[in-house]
Design an enzyme around this catalytic site. Sequence first.
Site, PDB file in Angstrom:
ATOM      1  N   THR A  73       0.934  -1.546   0.303  1.00 38.97           N
ATOM      2  CA  THR A  73       0.071   0.036   0.318  1.00 38.97           C
ATOM      3  C   THR A  73       0.755   1.347  -0.306  1.00 38.97           C
ATOM      4  O   THR A  73       0.737   2.497  -0.616  1.00 38.97           O
ATOM      5  CB  THR A  73      -0.827  -0.117   1.353  1.00 38.97           C
ATOM      6  N   ASN A 152      -5.603  -9.604  -8.808  1.00 31.71           N
ATOM      7  CA  ASN A 152      -5.647 -10.056  -6.908  1.00 31.71           C
ATOM      8  C   ASN A 152      -6.567 -10.612  -6.460  1.00 31.71           C
ATOM      9  O   ASN A 152      -7.594 -11.883  -5.881  1.00 31.71           O
ATOM     10  CB  ASN A 152      -5.518  -9.016  -5.429  1.00 31.71           C
ATOM     11  N   GLN A 180       0.694  -8.714  -6.699  1.00 28.49           N
ATOM     12  CA  GLN A 180       0.356 -10.289  -6.214  1.00 28.49           C
ATOM     13  C   GLN A 180       1.371 -11.018  -7.630  1.00 28.49           C
ATOM     14  O   GLN A 180       1.124 -12.495  -7.290  1.00 28.49           O
ATOM     15  CB  GLN A 180      -1.283 -10.549  -6.993  1.00 28.49           C
ATOM     16  N   SER A 200       5.043  -6.512  -2.566  1.00 28.12           N
ATOM     17  CA  SER A 200       4.334  -6.683  -0.841  1.00 28.12           C
ATOM     18  C   SER A 200       5.255  -8.025  -0.114  1.00 28.12           C
ATOM     19  O   SER A 200       4.954  -8.934  -1.039  1.00 28.12           O
ATOM     20  CB  SER A 200       2.843  -6.671  -0.340  1.00 28.12           C
ATOM     21  N   HIS A 202       4.131 -10.152   1.888  1.00 28.09           N
ATOM     22  CA  HIS A 202       3.851 -11.402   2.949  1.00 28.09           C
ATOM     23  C   HIS A 202       2.832 -12.159   1.489  1.00 28.09           C
ATOM     24  O   HIS A 202       2.035 -12.586   2.232  1.00 28.09           O
ATOM     25  CB  HIS A 202       2.636 -10.281   3.623  1.00 28.09           C
ATOM     26  N   CYS A 326     -16.460  -7.264   1.766  1.00 30.14           N
ATOM     27  CA  CYS A 326     -16.308  -7.976   2.788  1.00 30.14           C
ATOM     28  C   CYS A 326     -15.804  -7.023   3.752  1.00 30.14           C
ATOM     29  O   CYS A 326     -15.718  -6.600   4.782  1.00 30.14           O
ATOM     30  CB  CYS A 326     -16.673  -8.978   3.445  1.00 30.14           C
TER      31      CYS A 326
HETATM   32  N1  PLP Z   1      -1.563  -4.142  -4.222  1.00 29.45           N
HETATM   33  C1  PLP Z   1      -2.881  -4.970  -4.527  1.00 29.45           C
HETATM   34  C2  PLP Z   1      -2.735  -6.067  -5.765  1.00 29.45           C
HETATM   35  C3  PLP Z   1      -3.190  -6.205  -3.064  1.00 29.45           C
HETATM   36  O1  PLP Z   1      -3.596  -7.241  -3.690  1.00 29.45           O
HETATM   37  C4  PLP Z   1      -2.224  -5.691  -2.011  1.00 29.45           C
HETATM   38  C5  PLP Z   1      -2.824  -6.356  -0.777  1.00 29.45           C
HETATM   39  O2  PLP Z   1      -3.926  -6.931  -0.752  1.00 29.45           O
HETATM   40  C6  PLP Z   1      -1.687  -4.468  -1.999  1.00 29.45           C
HETATM   41  C7  PLP Z   1      -1.674  -3.837  -2.780  1.00 29.45           C
HETATM   42  C8  PLP Z   1      -1.187  -4.201  -0.954  1.00 29.45           C
HETATM   43  O3  PLP Z   1      -0.398  -4.926  -0.265  1.00 29.45           O
HETATM   44  P1  PLP Z   1       0.435  -4.424   1.966  1.00 29.45           P
HETATM   45  O4  PLP Z   1      -0.886  -5.193   2.506  1.00 29.45           O
HETATM   46  O5  PLP Z   1       1.830  -5.075   1.540  1.00 29.45           O
HETATM   47  O6  PLP Z   1       0.282  -3.284   2.361  1.00 29.45           O
END
Ligand code: PLP
Length: 393
Positions: A73, A152, A180, A200, A202, A326
């Site tokens: 993010t 995602n 993703q 990211s 995680h 949700c």
């Molecule tokens: N962009 C995409 C396509 C994502 O799937 C996500 C998280 O699900 C994010 C950005 C945000 O990443 P983070 O959870 O590391 O802030």
Amino acid sequence: MDKFIYLDNAATTRTAPEVVNAMLPFFSENYGNASSIYRLGTESKRAIMQSREIIAGSLNADPAEIYFTAGGTEADNWALVAAAECCEGRGGHIITSKIEHHAVLHTCQYLEKRGFEVSYIDVDENGILKPEDLKKAIRKDTILISVMYANNEIGSIQPIKEIGELARENGILFHTDAVQAYGHLAIDVKDLNIDLLSASGHKLNGPKGVGFLYIRKGIKIRSFLHGGAQERRRRAGTENVPGIVGLGAAAKLAFSQLEERRKKVQKLRDYLIERIEKEIPYCRLNGDRERRLPNNINFSFRFIEGESLLIMLDMKGICASSGSACTSGSLDPSHVLLAIGLPHEIAHGSLRLTLSEENTIEEMDETVAAIKEAVGKLRQMSPLYEDFIKKQN
Ligand code: PLP
């Protein structure tokens, strides 16, 4: 915790034991601040450098082009806001797609409030953006194109090379949200003409709360957080050393096994898709069949509510996710499913399953059985289904 089947790897992944082991010493043994000059500090600095090199190598980038952030993010926010500000003198038009993650969409809305103009490009019924639509949207004052690498929710993989070429030909910055895709697909930022890329930890068996932004050398992007001189004065704040080490370890692991993991997961994915399509009537696979993330499955089942399906699967120990919003507490179905043209009632009956290489064929069998049973029960309770069946007979 009781036994469960984890099929929500797009939400987050299990931190790999190798990653945890790599991180552990940086909490209470090598805990020095990377800016300190004594050895405990330089050890941290060295560990950060090592992660930066691993990540740069995985993208065909230079280590000096990798900036650590507190996740995807932040990387998305930074890329968009700073790119818009740095190019403001040349124009105020930004192009993105209708199926971006909210980290991009909400940042675009923020920029609109600040006076920038944003075009949200449509995607086709499989969730793929057509380069010709992008071409038509480009204007003289377009300063930035931001299109995600892979979606995602429905896993659709965008034509990144064509988009990069269009951006480069027109002198426009190109950002891709690869949260993703990074660690799951091979990405070469030079070959793809990518100027800015977010990822990211995680999502690739690394820790939460750490990510990075790739900024191509020569791009004058301003600092996002103001303070100390960390990250070459572009992202202030004491580095999250264990997180950065974990991200590096996760990248190393992911890229060393990329192809074998992809093949294994894709096989499970295709098996599950085939069985669901064969055994459960009135369902629709959302997203492109071919240009799709190896671990993504997204189905809409007519006459049911995705939320009820999730609860019934949870009762069987299956962790999955639905297509309705949700998380935002809203009753609206996902903007992605609406953008590919699904009517509200069908979008509401959606289920996303995102696999990992740790899943087994037995888990897929258990999952199919659980979905079949749950969908059957929910349809039995549905007046719409009853009407539909009466009309059929
Ligand atoms: N962009 C995409 C396509 C994502 O799937 C996500 C998280 O699900 C994010 C950005 C945000 O990443 P983070 O959870 O590391 O802030």
